[in-house]
Write a protein that holds these residues in place. Structure first.
Motif: not given
Ligand code: F6R
Length: 611
Positions: A348, A302, A354, A409, A400-401, A304
């Protein structure tokens, strides 16, 4: 990434260590522990989870003593558990460690052969046993410690203590931060200055190769051979908050700057330098036969992480000549699934929590796929539920970003592509070795981008008041255009869209006018000329153009309003990494100029554990 702390003085060591660990908890909260040396000898306490659990334990049964070391863990080797928590003990010696000991498996085998029993799965435990062994022949703690440091490969900040020598702590640094301080009749060690600020403002920042002997009277620094080294004592006037961010105004900027190290750590210990240029993944329990038998490769993620997955598709198809399906977790879950028994399914995720990605992985597993997760947080649900896990070792990401987790990755996907390519016999050993060499140069290329941050700030100042941005890229940089746009919208609240540059003429070009800056990703690759044609299309429609290209390309200054260059030594398949770092910095500056709290943008959460 872990936080370490040490104290020797006249006060209650446990109290000083606990207060210090609170300041370091941002460095990891998988477990916490401390060892205090008092009249009764060493007292070691360790608890899984957040620091409060250790605090409760210390309150229940206080530790008495005026010297000690402490640790807050961000797991890399071994699940978060009490056995894997630091300090690690061997006889009358205890140590805490931050970093990765690359040769720990060799050392562990040797120590086991000599009869040392291991209680944990960590790389760090070898240090305790090595130190105990080195002290057997009558060497003092500092002498023995110096010998041990010479045996370690990898990255580390270490602090150690021995019952037999209660008036001294030892410490060493290579590739991980370590600060020493002295004030009154006490000395301190810590991963950053924050724990020291309550006690002293005069500190020494240790450097790679430094070994320190710490007593109540002060800190002596030598090199690994025991030769004295002069480290300036610096007066710090940081507030505690500034210090936690390592002096950076935001965690996001700190994490952007940590990328060279995160890439290095993700590569470390993965590449066995033998003639075959082997890439080794101890945690990837999927066998070569299973890789060979796989009908299809799926990548699901999801946000990034999904963008990293899209880069993975281009990469795998290019290097492995294999089709790859990439999907968004929330879409995959509700489509008619085409996953077949034996397929390889890559999940990923930075957090490993997530919900959409997790559920997609569960569904794929139910359908008979072998699930391999690429995650940053050790012991996360996704890591535990997968058939194999490839950890990115980017350290705790607080902002957060997502920044460093994304580039981590990308590096992990490269390693995986090399591994699969080797297993399939598609990539020859020489090609793998050359590719690994290129990967090892990435941290330097990223440093190069970070050093030229001033250029990106200048671009940000020029355009930060605009309300719409477009990001264009082709081929492997199309997902980077998506990522650049996502970063900008998240932390500046500017409307931004990423497009495949060739798609503009099929609709989006209607959006272009003199008020819409267009970011064009045009590094040196086989599509360079075509991307420049797309750049000309938007320029003709009066859009201000911000071009990201390679050093060798000469002809963009005349057509673009701003040009930022990545080193031309970066091969096309690796260009996404330095390009992303440049786009992160651009978004960061624009967000800050617009007065946004970039570490905590509105409406977003770091880990999205709901559907
Ligand atoms: C953007 C961001 C989100 C995460 C997404 C998936 O900066 O951080 O888009 O990439 O919520 O999160 P993970 O990688 O923890 O599954």
């Amino acid at each position: 990434m872990c936080g370490i702390i040490g104290y020797i003085g006249d006060a209650d060591a446990a109290g000083v260590l606990l207060e210090g660990l609170k300041r370091l908890e941002y460095r990891g909260y998988d477990s916490a522990g401390m060892a205090v040396l008092g009249r009764g000898g060493l007292d070691v306490r360790r608890r899984v989870g957040v620091l409060r659990h250790l605090e409760d334990e210390v309150r229940r049964a206080p530790l008495a003593g005026t010297a000690g070391i402490g640790h807050t863990r961000w797991a890399t080797h071994g699940q978060p558990s009490e056995e894997n928590a630091h300090p690690h003990r061997s006889g009358d010696v205890v140590v805490v460690h931050n970093g990765i000991i690359e040769n720990y498996l060799d050392l562990k085998r040797r120590l086991q052969g000599e009869g040392f029993a291991f209680a944990s799965e960590t790389d760090a435990e070898v240090i305790a046993h090595l130190l105990a062994r080195a002290m057997r022949d009558g060497r003092s703690l500092p002498q023995a410690f110096q010998a041990v440091v010479g045996e370690l490969q990898g990255s580390y900040a270490i602090a150690g203590l021995c019952e037999r020598e209660p008036d001294v702590l030892v410490a060493a640094r290579s590739g991980c931060p370590l600060v020493a301080g002295h004030g009154g009749e006490a000395s301190f060690l810590a991963s950053d200055v924050t724990p020291l600020l309550a006690h002293t403002r005069r500190v020494q920042f240790l450097e790679d190769g430094d070994v320190a002997v710490v007593t109540r009277r002060g800190v002596t620094v030598t090199d690994a051979d025991g030769r004295p080294v002069d480290r300036d004592t610096v007066a710090v006037d940081w507030t505690t908050e500034t210090a936690e961010k390592g002096g950076y105004p935001h965690f996001m900027l700190k994490e952007i700057h940590e990328q060279p190290q995160a890439i290095l750590d993700t590569l470390r210990g993965r590449t066995v330098v033998d003639d075959a240029g082997r890439v080794s993944f101890p945690d990837v329990t999927i066998t070569p036969d299973e890789f060979r038998a796989a009908g299809q490769i799926w990548i699901v993620a999801c946000g990034t992480s999904w963008h990293a997955g899209l880069v993975g598709k281009y990469l795998f198809e290019e290097l492995l000549h294999k089709p790859v399906h990439v999907d968004i977790g929330s879409e995959f879950r509700y489509r008619k699934s085409m996953v077949r028994k034996g397929d390889i399914f890559l999940a990923l995720s930075q957090s490993g929590e997530t919900a959409d990605t997790l559920d997609a992985a569960r569904e794929a597993r139910r359908l008979g796929a072998r699930v391999l997760s690429v995650v940053n947080v050790v012991g996360s649900t996704m890591a535990r539920e997968s058939d194999g896990v490839l950890y990115t070792r980017c350290g705790l990401e607080i902002s957060v970003a997502s920044t460093k987790a994304f580039t981590g990755q990308l590096v992990a996907l490269h390693l995986l592509a090399l591994h699969i390519g080797r297993v399939h016999g598609i990539l020859k050993e020489r090609a793998i070795r050359e590719w690994l060499d290129q990967l090892r140069q990435l941290p330097g290329h990223v440093e190069d981008v970070i050093k030229r941050d001033g250029e990106l700030l200048a671009v940000a100042k020029r355009f930060y008041q605009k309300n719409n941005f477009l990001y264009l890229g082709r081929w492997i940089n199309y997902p980077i255009a998506l990522e650049g746009a996502l970063k900008l919208k998240e932390i500046s609240y500017i409307h931004a869209e990423g497009y495949a540059a060739g798609e503009m003429k099929h609709g989006p070009i209607a959006l272009v006018d003199e008020d819409v800056p267009v970011v064009v990703l045009a590094p040196q690759d086989r599509l360079y000329r075509k991307t420049v044609s797309n750049l000309m299309e938007v320029k003709t429609r009066k859009a201000p153009v911000i071009a990201f290209t390679s050093e060798g390309e000469l002809d963009l200054e005349d057509v673009a309003d701003c040009v930022f260059r990545i080193p031309d030594a970066v091969p096309p398949l690796l260009a996404p990494v330095p390009l992303t770092v440049a786009l992160q910095l651009l978004a960061y500056h624009i967000g800050v100029l617009r007065g946004i709290d970039v570490d905590r943008p509105r409406n977003l959460a770091k880990s999205v554990t709901v559907e």
